[in-house]
Motif scaffolding. Structure first.
Motif, PDB file in Angstrom:
ATOM      1  N   ASP A  33     -88.242 -23.273   5.989  1.00  0.00           N
ATOM      2  CA  ASP A  33     -87.075 -24.023   6.462  1.00  0.00           C
ATOM      3  C   ASP A  33     -86.150 -23.145   7.315  1.00  0.00           C
ATOM      4  N   GLN A  34     -86.488 -21.851   7.459  1.00  0.00           N
ATOM      5  CA  GLN A  34     -85.645 -20.943   8.243  1.00  0.00           C
ATOM      6  C   GLN A  34     -86.359 -20.313   9.434  1.00  0.00           C
ATOM      7  N   ILE A  35     -87.690 -20.384   9.451  1.00  0.00           N
ATOM      8  CA  ILE A  35     -88.467 -19.776  10.528  1.00  0.00           C
ATOM      9  C   ILE A  35     -89.489 -20.781  11.044  1.00  0.00           C
ATOM     10  N   ARG A  36     -89.438 -21.039  12.338  1.00  0.00           N
ATOM     11  CA  ARG A  36     -90.398 -21.927  13.008  1.00  0.00           C
ATOM     12  C   ARG A  36     -91.402 -21.061  13.760  1.00  0.00           C
ATOM     13  N   VAL A  37     -92.688 -21.441  13.725  1.00  0.00           N
ATOM     14  CA  VAL A  37     -93.759 -20.643  14.321  1.00  0.00           C
ATOM     15  C   VAL A  37     -94.609 -21.520  15.238  1.00  0.00           C
ATOM     16  N   ASP A  38     -94.979 -20.967  16.397  1.00  0.00           N
ATOM     17  CA  ASP A  38     -95.826 -21.683  17.340  1.00  0.00           C
ATOM     18  C   ASP A  38     -96.640 -20.647  18.118  1.00  0.00           C
ATOM     19  N   HIS A 144     -95.332  -6.958   9.236  1.00  0.00           N
ATOM     20  CA  HIS A 144     -94.199  -6.116   9.647  1.00  0.00           C
ATOM     21  C   HIS A 144     -93.163  -6.905  10.444  1.00  0.00           C
ATOM     22  N   LEU A 145     -93.624  -7.852  11.249  1.00  0.00           N
ATOM     23  CA  LEU A 145     -92.692  -8.705  11.982  1.00  0.00           C
ATOM     24  C   LEU A 145     -91.848  -9.525  11.015  1.00  0.00           C
ATOM     25  N   LEU A 146     -92.472 -10.100  10.004  1.00  0.00           N
ATOM     26  CA  LEU A 146     -91.713 -10.897   9.033  1.00  0.00           C
ATOM     27  C   LEU A 146     -90.703 -10.021   8.301  1.00  0.00           C
ATOM     28  N   ASP A 147     -91.102  -8.823   7.919  1.00  0.00           N
ATOM     29  CA  ASP A 147     -90.159  -7.907   7.258  1.00  0.00           C
ATOM     30  C   ASP A 147     -88.973  -7.593   8.174  1.00  0.00           C
ATOM     31  N   LYS A 148     -89.230  -7.355   9.444  1.00  0.00           N
ATOM     32  CA  LYS A 148     -88.165  -7.071  10.424  1.00  0.00           C
ATOM     33  C   LYS A 148     -87.218  -8.269  10.550  1.00  0.00           C
ATOM     34  N   ILE A 149     -87.776  -9.463  10.674  1.00  0.00           N
ATOM     35  CA  ILE A 149     -86.953 -10.672  10.812  1.00  0.00           C
ATOM     36  C   ILE A 149     -86.102 -10.871   9.563  1.00  0.00           C
ATOM     37  N   LYS A 150     -86.697 -10.690   8.400  1.00  0.00           N
ATOM     38  CA  LYS A 150     -85.942 -10.847   7.152  1.00  0.00           C
ATOM     39  C   LYS A 150     -84.770  -9.867   7.095  1.00  0.00           C
ATOM     40  N   GLU A 152     -83.278  -8.187   9.723  1.00  0.00           N
ATOM     41  CA  GLU A 152     -82.311  -8.380  10.812  1.00  0.00           C
ATOM     42  C   GLU A 152     -81.508  -9.662  10.668  1.00  0.00           C
ATOM     43  N   HIS A 153     -82.095 -10.676  10.074  1.00  0.00           N
ATOM     44  CA  HIS A 153     -81.417 -11.976   9.962  1.00  0.00           C
ATOM     45  C   HIS A 153     -80.973 -12.263   8.528  1.00  0.00           C
ATOM     46  N   HIS A 154     -81.096 -11.272   7.685  1.00  0.00           N
ATOM     47  CA  HIS A 154     -80.639 -11.369   6.281  1.00  0.00           C
ATOM     48  C   HIS A 154     -81.187 -12.610   5.590  1.00  0.00           C
ATOM     49  N   LEU A 155     -82.510 -12.782   5.696  1.00  0.00           N
ATOM     50  CA  LEU A 155     -83.157 -13.934   5.059  1.00  0.00           C
ATOM     51  C   LEU A 155     -83.661 -13.544   3.677  1.00  0.00           C
ATOM     52  N   GLU A 156     -83.545 -14.446   2.771  1.00  0.00           N
ATOM     53  CA  GLU A 156     -84.003 -14.242   1.391  1.00  0.00           C
ATOM     54  C   GLU A 156     -85.143 -15.181   1.082  1.00  0.00           C
TER      55      GLU A 156
END
Length: 156
Positions: A33-38, A144-150, A152-156
């Protein structure tokens, strides 16, 4: 919402593999619900086609869904609609910068998300036939991209 677009040449091998793997990781983390992928391709040869059979076989091997993934070409509006646009090889990144005009500050090279790699790009299994190599690079880069996004965008 954070959005990620993976881009390769025809959008049937590398970028749909990255889309499926990244979408899988996003779901596992409960972040759909916080990350869209295409994914998309710089070329239009395969528009509307499902992922290459080698990509599907590799994803099936790991139980990763590719449902709903169909090839499409990159559009000008993608540059304003996506937070991250990630090219699978140097030619894709170069083409993305040309297509974007001045708005290419959200264009990245996929291998830059893989720490300590000697690869300068993700080899195209359309030509190499090595879907194992592509999957290993894609799964490492997506993690690693998902870890970076989490981070940088403070996602839990």
């Amino acid at each position: 919402m954070i959005s990620v677009l993976f881009v390769c040449l025809g959008n049937i091998c590398r970028s749909p593999m990255a889309e499926a793997v990244f979408r899988h990781y996003v779901r596992e983390e409960g972040l759909d619900d916080q990350i869209r992928v295409d994914s998309a391709g710089t070329g239009d040869w395969h528009t509307g086609e499902p992922p290459h059979h080698g990509t599907r076989k590799k994803l099936d091997q790991y139980g990763i869904s590719y449902e709903g993934i169909r090839a499409r070409q990159v559009k000008k509006e993608d540059f304003s609609n996506f937070t991250y646009i990630i090219g699978m090889d140097n030619r894709n990144v170069e083409n993305l910068h040309k297509l974007s005009g001045n708005s290419g500050d959200n264009v990245y090279r996929f291998v830059d998300f893989i720490p300590n790699t000697t690869y300068t790009e993700v080899p195209d299994p359309w030509y190499t036939g090595n879907f194992d190599e592509t999957y290993e690079l894609v799964s490492a880069g997506c993690r690693h991209l998902l870890d970076k996004i989490k981070r940088e965008h403070h996602l839990e």
